[in-house]
Design a protein around this motif. Sequence first.
Motif, PDB file in Angstrom:
ATOM      1  N   ASN A   1       0.879  -1.180   0.000  1.00 29.91           N
ATOM      2  CA  ASN A   1       0.000   0.000   0.000  1.00 29.91           C
ATOM      3  C   ASN A   1       0.908   1.219   0.000  1.00 29.91           C
ATOM      4  OD1 ASN A   1      -0.158  -1.552   2.916  1.00 29.91           O
ATOM      5  ND2 ASN A   1       0.577   0.570   3.102  1.00 29.91           N
ATOM      6  N   HIS A   2       0.318   2.425  -0.119  1.00 28.09           N
ATOM      7  CA  HIS A   2       1.178   3.619  -0.100  1.00 28.09           C
ATOM      8  C   HIS A   2       1.700   3.883   1.311  1.00 28.09           C
ATOM      9  CE1 HIS A   2      -1.643   6.475   1.741  1.00 28.09           C
ATOM     10  NE2 HIS A   2      -2.593   6.108   0.892  1.00 28.09           N
ATOM     11  N   THR A   3       2.714   4.729   1.401  1.00 26.17           N
ATOM     12  CA  THR A   3       3.441   4.901   2.666  1.00 26.17           C
ATOM     13  C   THR A   3       2.711   5.777   3.674  1.00 26.17           C
ATOM     14  OG1 THR A   3       4.695   6.705   1.646  1.00 26.17           O
ATOM     15  CG2 THR A   3       5.702   4.513   1.593  1.00 26.17           C
ATOM     16  N   GLY A   4       1.514   6.262   3.339  1.00 19.53           N
ATOM     17  CA  GLY A   4       0.729   7.034   4.299  1.00 19.53           C
ATOM     18  C   GLY A   4       0.015   6.175   5.336  1.00 19.53           C
ATOM     19  N   TYR A   5      -0.007   4.870   5.106  1.00 19.21           N
ATOM     20  CA  TYR A   5      -0.594   3.941   6.079  1.00 19.21           C
ATOM     21  C   TYR A   5       0.391   3.720   7.240  1.00 19.21           C
ATOM     22  CZ  TYR A   5      -4.284   2.366   2.811  1.00 19.21           C
ATOM     23  OH  TYR A   5      -5.374   2.291   1.973  1.00 19.21           O
ATOM     24  N   ALA A   6      -0.111   3.151   8.326  1.00 20.34           N
ATOM     25  CA  ALA A   6       0.746   2.857   9.486  1.00 20.34           C
ATOM     26  C   ALA A   6       1.820   1.831   9.138  1.00 20.34           C
ATOM     27  CB  ALA A   6      -0.104   2.342  10.651  1.00 20.34           C
ATOM     28  N   HIS A   7       1.514   0.892   8.226  1.00 20.09           N
ATOM     29  CA  HIS A   7       2.469  -0.153   7.846  1.00 20.09           C
ATOM     30  C   HIS A   7       2.561  -0.222   6.330  1.00 20.09           C
ATOM     31  CE1 HIS A   7       2.272  -1.513  12.013  1.00 20.09           C
ATOM     32  NE2 HIS A   7       0.951  -1.436  11.900  1.00 20.09           N
ATOM     33  N   CYS A   8       3.764  -0.493   5.840  1.00 17.75           N
ATOM     34  CA  CYS A   8       3.981  -0.622   4.397  1.00 17.75           C
ATOM     35  C   CYS A   8       5.104  -1.628   4.168  1.00 17.75           C
ATOM     36  CB  CYS A   8       4.344   0.734   3.795  1.00 17.75           C
ATOM     37  SG  CYS A   8       4.623   0.670   2.019  1.00 17.75           S
ATOM     38  N   LYS A   9       4.849  -2.640   3.368  1.00 20.30           N
ATOM     39  CA  LYS A   9       5.850  -3.669   3.068  1.00 20.30           C
ATOM     40  C   LYS A   9       6.003  -3.792   1.565  1.00 20.30           C
ATOM     41  CE  LYS A   9       6.211  -5.330   7.395  1.00 20.30           C
ATOM     42  NZ  LYS A   9       7.470  -5.350   8.128  1.00 20.30           N
ATOM     43  N   GLY A  10       7.200  -4.236   1.142  1.00 19.29           N
ATOM     44  CA  GLY A  10       7.357  -4.460  -0.287  1.00 19.29           C
ATOM     45  C   GLY A  10       8.786  -4.444  -0.764  1.00 19.29           C
ATOM     46  N   GLN A  11       8.935  -4.353  -2.081  1.00 19.31           N
ATOM     47  CA  GLN A  11      10.243  -4.431  -2.714  1.00 19.31           C
ATOM     48  C   GLN A  11      10.478  -3.219  -3.614  1.00 19.31           C
ATOM     49  OE1 GLN A  11       7.865  -7.069  -3.622  1.00 19.31           O
ATOM     50  NE2 GLN A  11       8.274  -7.995  -1.624  1.00 19.31           N
ATOM     51  N   VAL A  12      11.772  -2.901  -3.811  1.00 25.79           N
ATOM     52  CA  VAL A  12      12.187  -1.815  -4.703  1.00 25.79           C
ATOM     53  C   VAL A  12      12.900  -2.429  -5.898  1.00 25.79           C
ATOM     54  CG1 VAL A  12      13.597   0.272  -4.913  1.00 25.79           C
ATOM     55  CG2 VAL A  12      12.403  -0.202  -2.761  1.00 25.79           C
ATOM     56  N   LEU A  13      12.530  -2.008  -7.104  1.00 26.17           N
ATOM     57  CA  LEU A  13      13.146  -2.518  -8.328  1.00 26.17           C
ATOM     58  C   LEU A  13      14.604  -2.078  -8.407  1.00 26.17           C
ATOM     59  CD1 LEU A  13      12.183  -3.882 -11.152  1.00 26.17           C
ATOM     60  CD2 LEU A  13      12.292  -1.544 -12.020  1.00 26.17           C
ATOM     61  N   THR A  14      15.508  -2.991  -8.724  1.00 28.32           N
ATOM     62  CA  THR A  14      16.922  -2.644  -8.909  1.00 28.32           C
ATOM     63  C   THR A  14      17.186  -2.331 -10.380  1.00 28.32           C
ATOM     64  OG1 THR A  14      17.628  -4.902  -9.380  1.00 28.32           O
ATOM     65  CG2 THR A  14      17.553  -4.235  -7.045  1.00 28.32           C
ATOM     66  N   VAL A  15      18.307  -1.695 -10.651  1.00 33.76           N
ATOM     67  CA  VAL A  15      18.642  -1.365 -12.040  1.00 33.76           C
ATOM     68  C   VAL A  15      18.857  -2.638 -12.856  1.00 33.76           C
ATOM     69  CG1 VAL A  15      21.165  -1.139 -11.696  1.00 33.76           C
ATOM     70  CG2 VAL A  15      20.013   0.196 -13.481  1.00 33.76           C
ATOM     71  N   GLU A  16      19.381  -3.698 -12.213  1.00 32.19           N
ATOM     72  CA  GLU A  16      19.562  -4.980 -12.914  1.00 32.19           C
ATOM     73  C   GLU A  16      18.211  -5.574 -13.322  1.00 32.19           C
ATOM     74  OE1 GLU A  16      23.011  -3.974 -10.553  1.00 32.19           O
ATOM     75  OE2 GLU A  16      20.933  -4.332  -9.897  1.00 32.19           O
ATOM     76  N   GLU A  17      17.232  -5.471 -12.422  1.00 29.81           N
ATOM     77  CA  GLU A  17      15.899  -6.004 -12.720  1.00 29.81           C
ATOM     78  C   GLU A  17      15.211  -5.201 -13.829  1.00 29.81           C
ATOM     79  OE1 GLU A  17      14.965  -7.819  -8.270  1.00 29.81           O
ATOM     80  OE2 GLU A  17      14.533  -5.718  -8.719  1.00 29.81           O
ATOM     81  N   LEU A  18      15.383  -3.883 -13.804  1.00 28.28           N
ATOM     82  CA  LEU A  18      14.832  -3.042 -14.869  1.00 28.28           C
ATOM     83  C   LEU A  18      15.468  -3.415 -16.205  1.00 28.28           C
ATOM     84  CD1 LEU A  18      13.215  -0.679 -16.047  1.00 28.28           C
ATOM     85  CD2 LEU A  18      15.009   0.872 -15.237  1.00 28.28           C
ATOM     86  N   ASN A  19      16.776  -3.597 -16.195  1.00 22.41           N
ATOM     87  CA  ASN A  19      17.501  -3.959 -17.411  1.00 22.41           C
ATOM     88  C   ASN A  19      16.994  -5.292 -17.971  1.00 22.41           C
ATOM     89  OD1 ASN A  19      19.610  -3.560 -19.372  1.00 22.41           O
ATOM     90  ND2 ASN A  19      20.680  -5.236 -18.369  1.00 22.41           N
ATOM     91  N   THR A  20      16.764  -6.262 -17.072  1.00 20.61           N
ATOM     92  CA  THR A  20      16.266  -7.580 -17.489  1.00 20.61           C
ATOM     93  C   THR A  20      14.894  -7.466 -18.146  1.00 20.61           C
ATOM     94  OG1 THR A  20      17.491  -8.668 -15.706  1.00 20.61           O
ATOM     95  CG2 THR A  20      15.665  -9.889 -16.663  1.00 20.61           C
ATOM     96  N   LEU A  21      13.998  -6.687 -17.521  1.00 23.30           N
ATOM     97  CA  LEU A  21      12.649  -6.523 -18.068  1.00 23.30           C
ATOM     98  C   LEU A  21      12.685  -5.847 -19.437  1.00 23.30           C
ATOM     99  CD1 LEU A  21      10.768  -5.386 -14.835  1.00 23.30           C
ATOM    100  CD2 LEU A  21      10.497  -7.569 -16.006  1.00 23.30           C
ATOM    101  N   TYR A  22      13.465  -4.772 -19.541  1.00 19.52           N
ATOM    102  CA  TYR A  22      13.519  -4.038 -20.812  1.00 19.52           C
ATOM    103  C   TYR A  22      14.189  -4.889 -21.893  1.00 19.52           C
ATOM    104  CZ  TYR A  22      14.323  -0.410 -24.252  1.00 19.52           C
ATOM    105  OH  TYR A  22      14.333   0.311 -25.420  1.00 19.52           O
ATOM    106  N   GLU A  23      15.204  -5.654 -21.489  1.00 19.12           N
ATOM    107  CA  GLU A  23      15.901  -6.533 -22.429  1.00 19.12           C
ATOM    108  C   GLU A  23      14.929  -7.551 -23.036  1.00 19.12           C
ATOM    109  OE1 GLU A  23      19.290  -7.337 -24.533  1.00 19.12           O
ATOM    110  OE2 GLU A  23      19.028  -5.772 -23.026  1.00 19.12           O
TER     111      GLU A  23
END
Length: 306
Positions: free
Chosen positions: A43-65
């Motif tokens: 969920n967005h960070t305005g909630y009391a709790h927020c969990k998740g992952q951040v895309l890395t440049v390697e992962e972006l490169n893999t997707l675009y590739e």
Amino acid sequence: MECRVLSIQSHVVRGYVGNKSATFPLQLLGFDVDAINSVQFSNHTGYAHCKGQVLTVEELNTLYEGIKLNNVNHYDYVLTGYCRDSSVLEMVVDIVGELKKANPNLVYVCDPVMGDHGAMYVPENLLPMYRDKVLPVADILTPNRFEAELLTGRKISTEKDAIEVLDLLHNKGPETVVLTSMDLPSKSGDQFLVVLGSQRTVLPDGTNSRLMIRMEVPKVDAIFVGTGDLFASLLLAWTHYHPRDLKAACEKALSAMHHVIKRTMTYAHKITGPGKRPNPAHLELRMVQSKADIENPAIVVEATVL
């Protein structure tokens, strides 16, 4: 219409920000959307709790590739929003450059999401990246007041300041700039936020034409998240249908937003009851319920040509 958008911004499982806020309106208005999620949060960070992952440049490169290898990297628009990593942003600039070589008519719409109300909520090393690398390749820019001040190093206290900032931003690259949600002196009183838009166009004879508009949007006593992402997507859509008429494009984009926000507030007050403050879950944008207003907005916010 065959029109495809590559949208690189945040994703939430619950609610409407980033790609969740941009994809549905663009699809309703006739665009195919290929979404890459710069973050994947619960969920967005305005909630009391927020969990998740951040895309890395390697992962972006893999997707675009993967897209490139299949020879389906053909786009009419690129749309970017929230990004937390300067190396990811640098790669976005490379991707935009590559796509513009393949399609010189590609339009890059950039919402330079860095912060608001005097505070940055992304790492500070993103500012020079936006200022020095992103702005020169952006065609449409939608900063809020704080972001415009960061990008130009100029404070905005009056409308005259804002117009000077618009010129500084144009000079860095973008042909169209819209400064959103500015708390400036309003001709209609202090219950309105000011939006200023400017479009510079090079005419066939080589001369420049300039259209500048001013809009006043009613203030709402609540904190919404995802409205900037919604606005950027609606502006992309309506500038596509009105490429040389920023007034019409902004009137439709902001009027649609007004209807979405009004419907969201009505729902939030109905859930919470009289005299109680809605929480972030109550204030998630009523996007699906606003389908008709997004597709065909009744104009309730009008622009004045300056």
